[in-house]
Write a protein that holds these residues in place. Structure first.
Motif, short mmCIF file in Angstrom:
data_model
loop_
_atom_site.label_atom_id
_atom_site.label_comp_id
_atom_site.label_asym_id
_atom_site.label_seq_id
_atom_site.Cartn_x
_atom_site.Cartn_y
_atom_site.Cartn_z
N GLU A 61 -85.83 32.11 65.05
CA GLU A 61 -85.40 33.37 65.66
C GLU A 61 -85.11 33.10 67.13
O GLU A 61 -85.88 32.44 67.81
CB GLU A 61 -86.54 34.38 65.49
CG GLU A 61 -86.38 35.65 66.27
CD GLU A 61 -87.22 35.70 67.53
OE1 GLU A 61 -87.04 36.65 68.29
OE2 GLU A 61 -88.04 34.80 67.76
N ILE B 89 -80.25 34.55 64.83
CA ILE B 89 -81.09 33.50 64.28
C ILE B 89 -80.25 32.23 64.17
O ILE B 89 -79.02 32.30 64.05
CB ILE B 89 -81.67 33.86 62.90
CG1 ILE B 89 -80.55 34.24 61.92
CG2 ILE B 89 -82.70 34.94 62.99
CD1 ILE B 89 -81.03 34.46 60.51
N LEU C 18 -88.73 39.61 63.15
CA LEU C 18 -88.32 38.21 63.00
C LEU C 18 -89.29 37.24 63.67
O LEU C 18 -89.57 36.17 63.15
CB LEU C 18 -86.92 37.99 63.60
CG LEU C 18 -85.73 38.29 62.72
CD1 LEU C 18 -84.45 38.12 63.50
CD2 LEU C 18 -85.71 37.42 61.49
#
Length: 149
Positions: free
Chosen positions: A52, A58, A79
């Motif tokens: 992340e 990402i 995340l």
């Protein structure tokens, strides 16, 4: 008197809508990287790891020495703490505007993949991470300033 309240409420909603559109436009400009190679799909996709960068991006590793930056349509807040990543695909192909990303903790909360960029090497990967982290720092400072006013 009631008519005046409706006018004020309507004006407030219009201004709120304009503000959110302006924020989305700014974010869209921030998360556009003309210096990177943009791709619209990844064939034979097999995720071999991920990290992340912020709630909108990402980096996904696929095959040895092949990495991609996924820019998401919406932020996935969890995340940072996710134990895994779920990426939809059809017959091993991940496509922009069609496939989504979610986490095992909350698989129903999905963010559509808005853009995919191929990252050539570790240097490019680190440079783009630093650029995105700088965006997040600016957004955090602006949010802090707004909350203290």
């Amino acid at each position: 008197m009631k008519l005046w309240n409706l006018v004020v409420l309507g004006a407030t909603l219009v201004l709120a809508g304009c503000t959110s559109t302006e924020t989305a436009t700014e974010r869209n400009a921030q998360y556009t990287f003309p210096e990177l190679e943009q791709v619209y799909s990844i064939d034979n996709f097999r995720m071999d790891g991920w990290e992340e960068v912020d709630k909108y991006t990402i980096i996904v590793n696929s095959r040895p020495r092949e990495s991609y930056l996924f820019v998401l349509s919406g932020g996935l807040i969890d995340l940072r703490f996710a134990q895994g990543l779920l990426v939809t695909s059809t017959l091993g192909k991940v496509e922009v505007g069609f496939d989504t990303v979610s986490t095992p903790q909350d698989p129903m909360l999905k963010a559509q993949i808005k853009r995919i960029y191929r990252l050539k090497d570790k240097a490019e990967k680190e440079a783009i991470k630093q650029k995105i982290i700088a965006f997040a720092d600016i957004e955090d400072k602006e949010a802090d300033n707004k909350s203290t006013q």
